[in-house]
Design a protein around this motif. Structure first.
Motif, PDB file in Angstrom:
ATOM      1  N   LYS A 150     -14.421 -34.629  18.336  1.00  0.00           N
ATOM      2  CA  LYS A 150     -15.086 -36.455  18.169  1.00  0.00           C
ATOM      3  C   LYS A 150     -14.525 -37.054  17.531  1.00  0.00           C
ATOM      4  N   VAL A 151     -13.287 -36.748  16.711  1.00  0.00           N
ATOM      5  CA  VAL A 151     -12.665 -37.798  16.157  1.00  0.00           C
ATOM      6  C   VAL A 151     -11.523 -38.576  17.276  1.00  0.00           C
ATOM      7  N   ALA A 152     -11.256 -37.514  18.638  1.00  0.00           N
ATOM      8  CA  ALA A 152     -10.316 -37.823  19.509  1.00  0.00           C
ATOM      9  C   ALA A 152     -10.794 -38.709  20.545  1.00  0.00           C
ATOM     10  N   HIS A 153     -12.257 -38.111  20.209  1.00  0.00           N
ATOM     11  CA  HIS A 153     -13.067 -39.116  21.396  1.00  0.00           C
ATOM     12  C   HIS A 153     -12.975 -40.774  21.229  1.00  0.00           C
ATOM     13  N   GLU A 154     -13.163 -41.046  19.689  1.00  0.00           N
ATOM     14  CA  GLU A 154     -13.640 -42.373  19.004  1.00  0.00           C
ATOM     15  C   GLU A 154     -11.961 -43.071  19.873  1.00  0.00           C
TER      16      GLU A 154
END
Length: 756
Positions: A150-154
């Motif tokens: 999710k952090v990578a996505h953001e």
């Protein structure tokens, strides 16, 4: 757990908003993908799958720091590791003046195995200055490798939503940096899936396709779940996007993608959106040969597709096939059928489907109930709509804004503005926000009953709520003003509409013409129709029908016929409403033979009459106490497959009651109740009097109490009947109660003046 489902409910709004079968929204879809990918890695393709030579991922070889930079990097690294319990800005304050963006990557190299420290340090650095693309990609790789997709996505999404981004150049740069940092910083192919998903999420479909193709060069195939995400987004956009989805579905298997059931469901949905339902069904039949089993969604989507194109019988056949395969239909399966039946005015049949559905143990959802409630409201059968609303609550289904709006629209359409306003207040008290449709319905309702002050007050409140009145809103206000004869004020409002950039359309003019006709100003209405021609808004069937209705009600049948000929000469096709206007004109003037000839002509020409057509004839025959002819017309109506409505039953019951045909009156009353319609006050009064005169006192008393419970107006003769009955039976208390009620409601001469 079903990974994909589709929101095919049309409406309105029923827009809306929906239960178990929704296309997964971007955040939810991504969350699902992340969970999936944490448990399964992407695999490289076998050499037999990809014919091109795989390219190796490059080694990471950044610029080396000099001695001074190395010392600073060592100091920063040591400080943040040893003092990690302290706020990072405090720890790094001594180094701020010397820190440059190039130092970020060198520090990250020292702490790469400490994910939380990497993220905190990166956040501190980017608050000072936007990091380089290389640094961003490094942190993205570390986040994926550390199981924080999710952090990578953001981090990826933050880059792609920047304003004034050169998409083509940015894609090349981003892809190159992601490839460059991959081998030494993460080596988890999930990073490319997340990049792919973000491109799809922000609508960069071409770039997503480029990424897919480029990854093949490195022996990596984007996962089927991510490809499904692309298909689903494309299939819910434009027709061109749907065609792109079909091409991808055809091409990707050659590149190593193994489509699953969800993939086929998406394409079935896409084909149905293009009205290619037969092709969609063929694909469903081919699924098993491709190793995929059709599920409830597959069949339900086909059923919805056939309903969209009006092929109800084919939809029922697919339901049968589905059951044979052992698949249990769900609310979505039936909602499409119920919606189509309601659109065609077959609401009673639609409710029958609901009962069949419930008998199979399928619990209806909000959408199914709201569809039926809306259908009954549009037919004017409010008791049935309220009954379903109450039933809905017994299933612990809370009415939403769409349900409330449907009921409010129905109440306004029936002139029950006080009830509509009460429901509107209840809706707001439950935290549900009315929209433009809700406000416009209420405004129209107040306009219809001539309460223009309240209508304009609602208009002002609507604007304060940040909602924009549309052409329908203003048309309702114009119509209300015209009905009150305030033509000049209506014209001022039209100028205001133009000033706000709203284009007057044929509906606006038709509303104005309709209002003028209802106010008896036919001459002004004809003049306005001529102005329409000048404005190049040509009168349509509704325009002519409105004027014909005005002339018929004025007894000018010759002029009505002239307008019909003029309308036909212009190539406009009359509707059943047009003929109903003529039929009503004939009946009002007692020209019943002409009315019958018109009915026969309609049937010969294949123009199907509706209940209103027959009601006009039956009503007039009842007025003339010719119940034999009334019954013949009713039988002819049923023989043509035309369903009786509430007016039909009220006409028959009142007519037979006055003719003392109580057996027939009671039969029609029983049938009416069974179909969810309600007696009007005048029908109650006639039926009670008829039963009383036939000495059926218990039946009459039951109806009398029912009528009082529903708050309908009882006429004085009925009160006198039951005052005498109760007095003779010695029921003094009841007699006095009825006496007080009769004085209160009838002293000023209030009698039931309702038409047959």
């Amino acid at each position: 757990m079903k990974r994909y489902a589709f929101s095919l409910y049309n409406n309105h709004r029923f827009h809306l908003l929906l239960p178990s079968h929704h296309l997964i929204s971007a955040p939810n879809a991504l969350s699902f993908f992340f969970v999936r990918f944490l448990n399964q890695k992407l695999h490289s393709l076998d050499s037999s799958t990809i014919t091109t030579t795989r390219r190796p991922f490059p080694d990471y070889s950044p610029k080396k720091p000099n001695i001074r930079d190395s010392e600073l990097v060592h100091q920063i690294t040591t400080s943040i590791k040893q003092r990690r319990s302290e706020p990072l800005p405090r720890v790094l304050k001594p180094f701020e003046s010397k820190f440059r963006p190039v130092h970020l990557i060198w520090v990250l190299m020292k702490i790469k195995n400490d994910y939380s420290l990497v993220l905190n340090f990166f956040d501190w650095a980017r608050l000072r200055k936007d990091p380089t693309l290389e640094a961003r990609c490094i942190v993205i790789q570390v986040a994926v490798a550390s199981k924080h997709p999710k952090v990578a996505h953001e981090l990826i999404r933050d880059f792609w939503v920047k304003p004034n981004l050169d998409i083509s150049l940015s894609f090349s740069h981003f892809f190159e940096r992601l490839i460059y940092t991959y081998k030494d910083w993460g080596s988890d192919p999930l990073v490319f899936d997340i990049f792919f998903q973000v491109l799809v999420e922000v609508g960069l479909f071409d770039e997503a396709r480029k990424l897919f193709d480029r990854m093949l060069n490195y022996g990596v195939v984007v996962s089927v779940d991510s490809c499904n995400f692309l298909l689903s987004r494309l299939s819910n956009t434009s027709d061109d996007a749907i065609k792109m989805a079909l091409n991808i579905f055809s091409e990707f298997p050659e590149m190593g993608v193994c489509w699953n059931t969800a993939s086929h469901n998406i394409i079935i949905h896409a084909l149905c959106r293009l009205d290619k339902v037969n092709e969609a069904q063929l694909l469903l039949l081919q699924m098993e040969s491709k190793g995929c089993s059709p599920d409830v969604i597959s069949y339900s989507t086909i059923i919805d597709g056939y309903c969209r194109v009006g092929e109800l019988q084919r939809a029922f056949e697919v339901v049968g096939d589905m059951v044979v395969r052992g698949l249990k239909p769900n609310p979505f399966t039936y909602n499409s059928i119920i919606l189509l039946l309601c659109k065609n005015g077959k609401v009673v049949e639609a409710e029958r489907i609901l009962r069949e559905m419930m008998s199979q143990g399928i619990v209806p959802d909000n959408v199914v109930y709201t569809t039926l409630i809306d259908g009954f409201c549009k037919l004017g059968n409010l008791p049935a709509a309220h009954r379903l609303s109450d039933e809905m609550r017994t299933w612990q289904l809370v009415p939403d804004a769409v349900t409330y709006t449907a009921l409010i629209c129905g109440l306004c359409h029936s002139g029950k503005i006080d009830e509509a306003d009460k429901l509107f207040r209840e809706m707001r008290s439950r935290g549900l926000m009315p929209d433009e449709v809700t406000y416009t319905s209420l405004i129209d309702g107040y306009c219809k009953v001539g309460e223009m002050k309240e209508a304009f007050a609602l208009h002002n409140k609507m604007v304060k709520m940040g909602l924009t009145p549309n052409i329908v809103t203003y048309t309702a206000l114009v119509d209300g003003l015209c009905k009150r004869g305030e033509v000049e004020t209506a014209n001022e409002l039209l100028h205001e509409m133009c000033g706000k950039g709203l284009q007057l359309n044929i509906c606006t003019y038709n509303s104005l013409i309709n209002g003028l006709c209802k106010a008896g100003n036919i001459e002004q209405a004809v003049k306005l129709m001529e102005e329409m021609e000048v404005a190049e808004l040509h009168p349509d069937t509704f325009t002519y029908t409105t004027l014909m209705d005005a002339h018929c009600k004025s007894g000018e049948m010759v002029r009505a016929h002239e307008l019909l000929r003029e309308m036909l000469d212009k190539g406009l096709q009359p509707t059943v409403v047009t003929f109903n206007v003529l039929m009503n004109g004939f009946c009002m003037l007692g020209m019943l033979e002409d009315g019958k000839r018109l009915l026969n002509w309609m049937l010969e020409k294949g123009i199907m009459p509706n209940a209103t057509t027959y009601n006009s004839l039956m009503k007039q025959h009842c007025i003339q106490n010719n119940m034999k002819a009334t019954t013949e017309i009713y039988r002819g109506m049923c023989a043509q497959g035309v369903m009786p409505d509430g007016n039909t039953y009220n006409i028959l019951i009142k007519g037979h009651s006055k003719a003392r045909n109580m057996k027939e009156a009671c039969y029609f009353h029983s049938e009416m109740v069974g179909k969810g319609f309600s007696l009007r006050a005048s029908s109650y009064n006639a039926l009670i009097k008829g039963l009383y005169k036939k000495k059926k006192f218990e039946e009459a008393k039951k109806l009398f109490e029912e009528m009082r419970t529903e708050g309908l107006a009882v006429d004085r003769e009925i009160y006198n009947i039951f005052l005498d009955l109760n007095y003779n039976d010695g029921n003094v208390e009841t007699t006095l109660e009825l006496c007080d009620e009769a004085i209160e409601k009838c002293l000023v001469g209030k009698t039931d003046s309702e038409d047959t």
